[in-house]
Structure formats: structure tokens, C-alpha cells
Design a protein around this motif. Structure first.
Motif, short mmCIF file in Angstrom:
data_model
loop_
_atom_site.label_atom_id
_atom_site.label_comp_id
_atom_site.label_asym_id
_atom_site.label_seq_id
_atom_site.Cartn_x
_atom_site.Cartn_y
_atom_site.Cartn_z
N SER A 22 0.83 -1.22 0.00
CA SER A 22 0.00 0.00 0.00
C SER A 22 0.87 1.27 0.00
O SER A 22 0.36 2.37 0.20
CB SER A 22 -0.95 -0.01 1.19
OG SER A 22 -0.20 -0.25 2.37
N LEU A 23 2.17 1.12 -0.20
CA LEU A 23 3.11 2.25 -0.22
C LEU A 23 2.96 3.13 1.01
O LEU A 23 3.05 4.34 0.94
CB LEU A 23 2.90 3.10 -1.48
CG LEU A 23 3.19 2.46 -2.81
CD1 LEU A 23 3.02 3.46 -3.93
CD2 LEU A 23 4.61 1.93 -2.83
N ASP A 24 2.73 2.46 2.13
CA ASP A 24 2.49 3.20 3.37
C ASP A 24 3.84 3.36 4.10
O ASP A 24 4.28 2.48 4.84
CB ASP A 24 1.49 2.40 4.20
CG ASP A 24 1.05 3.16 5.42
OD1 ASP A 24 1.80 4.03 5.88
OD2 ASP A 24 -0.05 2.87 5.91
N GLN A 25 4.47 4.52 3.86
CA GLN A 25 5.82 4.72 4.42
C GLN A 25 5.83 4.65 5.94
O GLN A 25 6.74 4.11 6.54
CB GLN A 25 6.33 6.09 3.98
CG GLN A 25 7.05 6.04 2.66
CD GLN A 25 8.21 7.03 2.63
OE1 GLN A 25 8.21 8.00 3.40
NE2 GLN A 25 9.18 6.79 1.78
N LYS A 26 4.75 5.22 6.53
CA LYS A 26 4.70 5.28 7.99
C LYS A 26 4.69 3.87 8.58
O LYS A 26 5.47 3.57 9.48
CB LYS A 26 3.44 6.04 8.41
CG LYS A 26 3.73 7.16 9.35
CD LYS A 26 2.49 7.88 9.69
CE LYS A 26 2.85 9.06 10.56
NZ LYS A 26 1.76 9.99 10.67
N LEU A 27 3.80 3.03 8.02
CA LEU A 27 3.69 1.65 8.50
C LEU A 27 4.99 0.89 8.23
O LEU A 27 5.43 0.10 9.05
CB LEU A 27 2.49 0.96 7.83
CG LEU A 27 2.16 -0.43 8.36
CD1 LEU A 27 1.83 -0.40 9.85
CD2 LEU A 27 0.97 -1.04 7.60
N CYS A 28 5.61 1.19 7.08
CA CYS A 28 6.90 0.56 6.77
C CYS A 28 7.88 0.88 7.89
O CYS A 28 8.54 -0.02 8.42
CB CYS A 28 7.48 1.12 5.47
SG CYS A 28 6.77 0.44 4.01
N HIS A 29 7.95 2.16 8.26
CA HIS A 29 8.94 2.57 9.27
C HIS A 29 8.64 1.96 10.64
O HIS A 29 9.55 1.48 11.31
CB HIS A 29 9.02 4.10 9.35
CG HIS A 29 9.89 4.65 8.27
ND1 HIS A 29 9.56 5.74 7.53
CD2 HIS A 29 11.09 4.23 7.79
CE1 HIS A 29 10.52 5.98 6.64
NE2 HIS A 29 11.46 5.07 6.78
N THR A 30 7.36 1.96 11.03
CA THR A 30 7.08 1.39 12.37
C THR A 30 7.39 -0.11 12.39
O THR A 30 7.94 -0.62 13.38
CB THR A 30 5.61 1.63 12.80
OG1 THR A 30 4.77 1.38 11.68
CG2 THR A 30 5.36 3.00 13.35
N THR A 31 7.09 -0.79 11.27
CA THR A 31 7.38 -2.24 11.24
C THR A 31 8.89 -2.46 11.26
O THR A 31 9.39 -3.34 11.98
CB THR A 31 6.79 -2.87 9.96
OG1 THR A 31 5.49 -2.35 9.76
CG2 THR A 31 6.71 -4.38 10.08
N ILE A 32 9.60 -1.64 10.49
CA ILE A 32 11.07 -1.80 10.46
C ILE A 32 11.67 -1.49 11.83
O ILE A 32 12.62 -2.14 12.28
CB ILE A 32 11.68 -0.94 9.35
CG1 ILE A 32 11.25 -1.49 7.98
CG2 ILE A 32 13.19 -0.92 9.42
CD1 ILE A 32 11.57 -0.61 6.81
N ASP A 33 11.07 -0.52 12.54
CA ASP A 33 11.55 -0.22 13.90
C ASP A 33 11.46 -1.46 14.79
O ASP A 33 12.36 -1.74 15.59
CB ASP A 33 10.72 0.92 14.51
CG ASP A 33 11.10 2.26 13.89
OD1 ASP A 33 12.15 2.30 13.21
OD2 ASP A 33 10.35 3.24 14.06
#
Ligand code: ADP
Length: 604
Positions: A547-558
Motif C-alpha cells: 500500500s506504499l504506506d511509508q509510515k507503516l513501513c517505518h514502524t514495522t522496520i523499527d
């Protein structure tokens, strides 16, 4: 105006006099020939010399000259009849005279018709040229009117996208505005491009092109679309492709992007591939670089395979077809031909298509100098010890003035504004700026006149003038440079273009954010690292990327970073550098592998 009219009347009179003179001369020659040396041959066939004479007069001067020649010849024959060998002797000679007059009239009528047709063709050509000119002017105006507000829309949207404190919904909405704006700009550009090509205004702008980089950029641009449609995309590049070639990067990029975008559009399952190789053909001298885009889509019927390259031609009932303009392939074909090549398609309906084109292979002779585009996100301000430059923004559109101010904000320049050319000249005289951003179309005094004025002065020679214009035509570019401007930037401009220009003309050194000062090479995470991450987190990251959701990408990567910092930073790099496609491939493989493992262990 009046002077022109008189001139054309004088020319017309000259032409008529010349026509009469020539008619008299050819008839006089015909008369001369019948005395000598054709005199004895003529005997009682008086028309041997006069027919060709009438024909010559008619061909040169049209109907009037032909008739005049016929009358003159008939008069000569009747009045000048030597007594020992009279031309008009018996009734047969009179009949000969009548036939001559009839034939002379027919010759004159035919020649008159030819002259008229020629005149009409010339007039039609002149009118078409004038219409073409009017069309170009209309286009230039239209492009200006459309691009100026679009510049503000896209520019501000991009600035807003950089702000940190936005929630998810706002980011999504902004992305939609940006995407729609880009689409609109694309459409305007396409219509302008095809009109420019048709008006013969399109020119080639060759430079050294890092070919692999260009292909990879295209690949990452289309990767998400390819992924969304669940089709495979691969690039097959021959080993002997040189690192750099000389060509028009913009046009080459557009051709390949158009072909791949079409392939994606018209392919529902299977794969798309881009091939590049070096070839030699019989038709062209020297080596060529050939690109082809192959798909397993709906294919194109034989009878449409030529027509699809004409403007506004769309075929088939594919639902996606309605989203296009029917211009993509027409522009691609024209561009390929401008680049010195040809494009064609082979296709089988139901199985797929392959679009192929090749262009001359010109090796670049420059060494690998760093001409990379600056990354705007890296620049935080001016480097140390730089003076405070005086920058003048001459632009009548308020929104665009604000936009430019915003883009220049990190540099702490001293900035003045002018809303027309006259004010720009005044500011130049009183304040002596180092660089002027000069909009070309402004009220009171336009940017061209202002630039000409400034560049004629002694101190103006050191003032850099960068023309900002929404105009699209090559002729205007030349006009701008002839007016003395040092540079030319088309609206809508990207902030990177503004930074590049500052660097080039003021020799400015930028300060970069330490985070990204040296661009790290992106290293994909290793499989053995990824396999240890819990399936739930992998699924969540997969969802975020799709979904190209950068925010979710970052929280998951965190969350991943807490377990494995190295893996986290590698994943973060991929997301920050928009390597979504690669990341998706990695995640997909991983998910599949885990699924297979599960099936194996359950004994299925
Ligand atoms: P459009 O903007 O409509 O896609 P194009 O000029 O790019 O315009 O294409 C013209 C027509 O050619 C399309 O409407 C479609 O019918 C056909 N076409 C182009 N590429 C493909 C392809 N890869 N597969 C099938 N049909 C294609």
C-alpha cells in the motif's frame, strides 16, 4: 502595411510586362526562324515554328500569353505572306489558320489551368504555413496558461509532502493531488509534444547518458504498477552495452516508459521484459543499440499494427484503453525517428506483443565526471564561508514568487521581489543582485526586454539571469538566450533544477545533511537475516509496502531493528530509496518459502 501593398503591386506590374515581353520575343524568334533557316522547310506549312512558339509563351505566361501568342502568330501569317510563296493561298490554308487558332486557344486554356492550379497550391501552402505559425503561437500561450498554475500546485504539494507533522490521511490526500497534477502535466506535455513535432519545432538535445542508470530509473518508476498487476518484469541487458552513450536522454526515457506503460496496461498475466543489445543492420551504417519491450498481453491485430503509431488511434475493447489519449505511440515513433532510428511491432492477438526500436550507438568520449543530479532532500543550506547572495525574483504570479522563496529558504539569501520587468530593471539598478530569476511573460515590461536592458549595461554583464518560463517552443528558447539570459528553466521546475542552477552560476557550495552526505550503497538484506523475523511482522511489512504506506513501513522496520539492527537499517535504506519493488520481491520469496516449509512439515 501600405508600403508592402505598393511593393506587391509594383511586382505584379513587372511580372505582366515581363510576360508580354517574353511572348513578343518568342513570336519574333518564330518569325525569324521561318525566314531562316526553316524558311525553305516551311513552304506551305506555316505553323511549324508558330506552334512551338505559342506553346512556349503559354507555358511561361499562362492563358493570356498563349492567346496573345496565337493572335500575334495568326496576324503575322495573314499580313506577312511572301508573294513568291504565299502562306495563305487556297481554302486549305484558311482551314489551317482556323485549326491553329483553335489549337492555340486550347493550349492557352490548358496552360492557364496549370498556372491556376500551381497558384492555388502555393496559396494553400502559404496559408497552411500561416496556420501552423498561428497554431504554434496558440500552443505557446496555452502551455503558458496551463503550466504557470500547475507549477504552483505541484511545487507546493511537493513542499507540503516534506513536512513531518502530517497524519496518514493527509499524506494520502496530498499524494493524490501530486499524482493527479503529474498526470495532468503529462497530458499537457503529450499534446504539446505532438503539436510541436507536427509544427517541426521539436529538436534533439543530446548529452552523455548513463544508459544503465536511466534503465534502472525507469524500472523503479514502473515497478509498483507492475507489482500491482501481479506480472513479472525483467530487464535483459547485453554485456557489451556501454556505460554511457550520446543521445537525448529525455526522449529516450519517454519512448521506453511509453512502451513499458502500454505493456503493463494491456497485460493481465504473464510477464513483461525490456531487452537492450548492440546490433548491426544492413540499412544503417555503424552499430546501433536496439531496445525491445515484450509482453504476454492481449496483442494487436495485424490490420492495426501500423495505424497504432498514428496520433489518436486506439483499438480494441480493453477497458484500460480508455485511460489513454492515443498519443503515446505516435510520440514514441516521432522521437525514435528524430533520434535516427525506426520503431515497429510484432504481435499475435491473445499471445502478446513486442515493440522494437533501434537508434545509432554513439559512444561518449567524456570521462566519468560526476554529473549526478543533486538530491534535494540532502541539502540543508549553504556551505561554510559563503557570502550572502542577493537574489531577485522577477515574477508577476504571486504564488510562484512564494514558491521560489520557499525553495530558496534554506540558503538564507537576501531576496527581493519584482512583479514586472520594469521593477526588475529598477531593482537591478538600485540593488545590484547577483542573480535574477526572470519570468519571461510579465506585464508592463516583459522578461526578455528587461534581460536585454540589463545585459546591455556594464554591470549587468556580471549579473546572472535565469529565465523561468512556461513556454514550450524551441524558438522561444533561442530568443531567451539571444536576449542575454544565462540559463533557461521550464516551468514546472523541480527544486533540484533550481539548486543545480545556483551551483552552476553562483558557484555555490551546499551543505548536506550529515545523514545522507555520502550516499550509502544500498545493500539488500540477507535471506538468513530475514528468515528469522516472525511471519506476522513480515506480513505486516508486506502489507505496508504493497500500500506504499511509508509510515507503516517505518514502524514495522523499527520493530525489526529491535531484534536485528543491521537488518533494520538495510530495510530502512530500501524504503527511503523507494526500492519497493526489490523489497516486495524479497518479501514475496520469503513468504512463499515459509509457506512451502509449512506444507513440507505438515507432510502435504
Ligand atoms: P494510448 O494512450 O491509448 O495507450 P498509444 O498510442 O500508446 O495510446 O497506443 C495506441 C493503441 O495501441 C492503444 O490504444 C492500444 O490499442 C494499442 N497498443 C499499444 N501498446 C499495446 C500493447 N503493448 N499491447 C496491446 N495493444 C497495444
Amino acid at each position: 502595411m501600405e508600403k508592402n501593398k505598393t511593393l506587391s503591386q509594383v511586382n505584379q506590374i513587372k511580372q505582366i510586362v515581363l510576360r508580354y515581353l517574353i511572348t513578343f520575343t518568342v513570336i519574333a524568334i518564330a518569325m525569324g526562324l521561318r525566314i531562316w533557316p526553316l524558311g525553305s522547310l516551311e513552304l506551305r506549312i506555316p505553323w511549324v515554328t508558330f506552334y512551338p512558339a505559342v506553346m512556349a509563351a503559354a507555358l511561361h505566361g499562362g492563358f493570356i500569353s498563349g492567346i496573345l501568342g496565337t493572335i500575334l502568330s495568326a496576324t503575322v501569317v495573314v499580313l506577312w505572306s511572301p508573294t513568291d510563296l504565299p502562306f495563305i493561298d487556297d481554302p486549305g490554308d484558311w482551314l489551317g489558320l482556323v485549326v491553329f487558332i483553335v489549337n492555340g486557344t486550347l493550349i492557352s486554356l490548358m496552360s492557364g489551368a496549370m498556372h491556376r492550379a500551381k497558384r492555388r497550391a502555393t496559396k494553400a501552402r502559404d496559408e497552411a504555413e500561416a496556420a501552423n505559425q498561428a497554431n504554434s503561437i496558440f500552443l505557446a500561450n496555452m502551455s503558458h496558461e496551463l503550466r504557470t498554475p500547475l507549477n504552483a500546485i505541484l511545487g507546493f504539494t511537493n513542499l507540503l509532502r516534506k513536512t513531518q507533522n502530517m497524519d496518514e490521511g493527509q499524506t494520502k490526500k496530498l499524494n493524490i493531488i501530486a499524482k493527479s497534477g503529474e498526470n495532468l502535466l503529462n497530458l499537457i506535455n503529450n499534446i504539446l509534444d505532438i503539436s510541436k513535432i507536427e509544427a517541426g519545432h521539436m529538436v534533439i538535445e543530446n548529452s552523455d547518458v548513463h544508459i544503465l542508470q536511466l534503465l534502472h530509473e525507469i524500472e523503479s518508476l514502473i515497478s509498483i504498477k507492475v507489482y500491482e498487476k501481479k506480472i513479472n518484469f525483467n530487464m535483459v541487458l547485453a554485456d557489451n552495452i556501454p556505460e554511457k552513450i550520446v543521445t537525448d536522454a529525455g526522449k529516450l526515457r519517454q519512448i521506453i516508459t511509453n512502451l513499458i506503460a502500454n505493456a503493463v496496461k494491456y497485460t493481465e498475466k504473464g510477464s513483461i521484459s525490456l531487452h537492450a543489445k548492440i546490433i548491426k543492420t544492413k540499412n544503417f551504417q555503424g552499430k546501433r543499440i536496439q531496445f525491445s519491450v515484450k509482453d504476454t498481453g492481449i496483442g494487436i491485430k495485424k490490420e492495426y499494427q501500423t495505424a497504432i503509431f498514428s496520433p489518436f488511434e486506439q483499438f480494441g475493447t480493453h477497458p484500460e484503453a480508455t485511460t489513454g489519449t492515443g498519443l503515446g505511440l505516435a510520440i514514441s515513433k516521432q522521437y525514435v525517428e528524430l533520434l535516427g532510428g525506426r520503431i515497429w511491432v510484432t504481435s499475435t492477438p491473445g499471445l502478446g506483443s513486442e515493440f522494437l526500436f533501434n537508434i545509432p550507438l554513439i559512444f561518449s568520449d567524456t570521462l566519468n565526471k560526476d554529473n549526478s543530479i543533486l538530491n534535494n532532500n540532502d541539502i540543508t543550506g549553504l556551505g561554510q564561508g559563503q557570502k550572502q547572495y542577493r537574489i531577485l525574483i522577477a515574477e508577476d504570479d504571486r504564488d510562484n514568487r512564494i514558491l521560489l522563496r520557499e525553495i530558496l529558504k534554506p540558503f538564507n539569501f537576501s531576496i527581493h521581489e519584482a512583479v514586472n520587468g520594469k521593477e526588475a530593471v529598477q531593482q537591478f539598478e538600485e540593488w545590484d543582485p547577483d542573480l535574477i530569476w526572470m519570468d519571461i511573460r510579465m506585464p508592463v515590461m516583459n522578461g526578455l526586454d528587461a534581460s536585454r536592458y540589463i545585459k546591455k549595461t556594464a554591470k549587468g554583464k556580471n549579473t546572472k539571469i535565469v529565465a523561468l518560463t512556461a513556454h514550450a517552443l524551441e524558438a522561444e528558447r533561442l530568443e531567451i538566450l539571444e536576449a542575454g539570459c544565462d540559463e533557461f528553466i521550464r516551468k514546472p521546475y523541480r527544486d533540484t533544477e533550481i539548486y543545480e542552477t545556483l551551483k552552476k552560476h553562483l558557484n555555490i557550495q551546499f551543505q548536506y545533511s550529515t545523514k545522507k552526505e555520502t550516499k550509502p550503497e544500498i545493500i539488500n538484506p540477507r535471506r538468513d537475516q530475514l528468515i528469522k523475523v516472525s511471519p506476522k511482522i513480515i506480513e505486516q511489512l508486506h502489507k505496508a509496502v504493497v500500500s506504499l504506506d511509508q509510515k507503516l513501513c517505518h514502524t514495522t522496520i523499527d520493530m525489526i531493528s529491535k531484534e536485528n539492527n543491521d537488518l533494520g537499517s538495510k530495510l530502512r535504506q530500501m524504503v527511503d530509496n523507494l526500492k519497493y519493488r526489490e523489497l516486495l520481491t524479497l518479501l514475496d520469496n520469503l513468504i512463499e518459502e515459509k509457506r512451502d516449509e509449512k506444507l513440507d512439515s505438515s507432510g502435504l
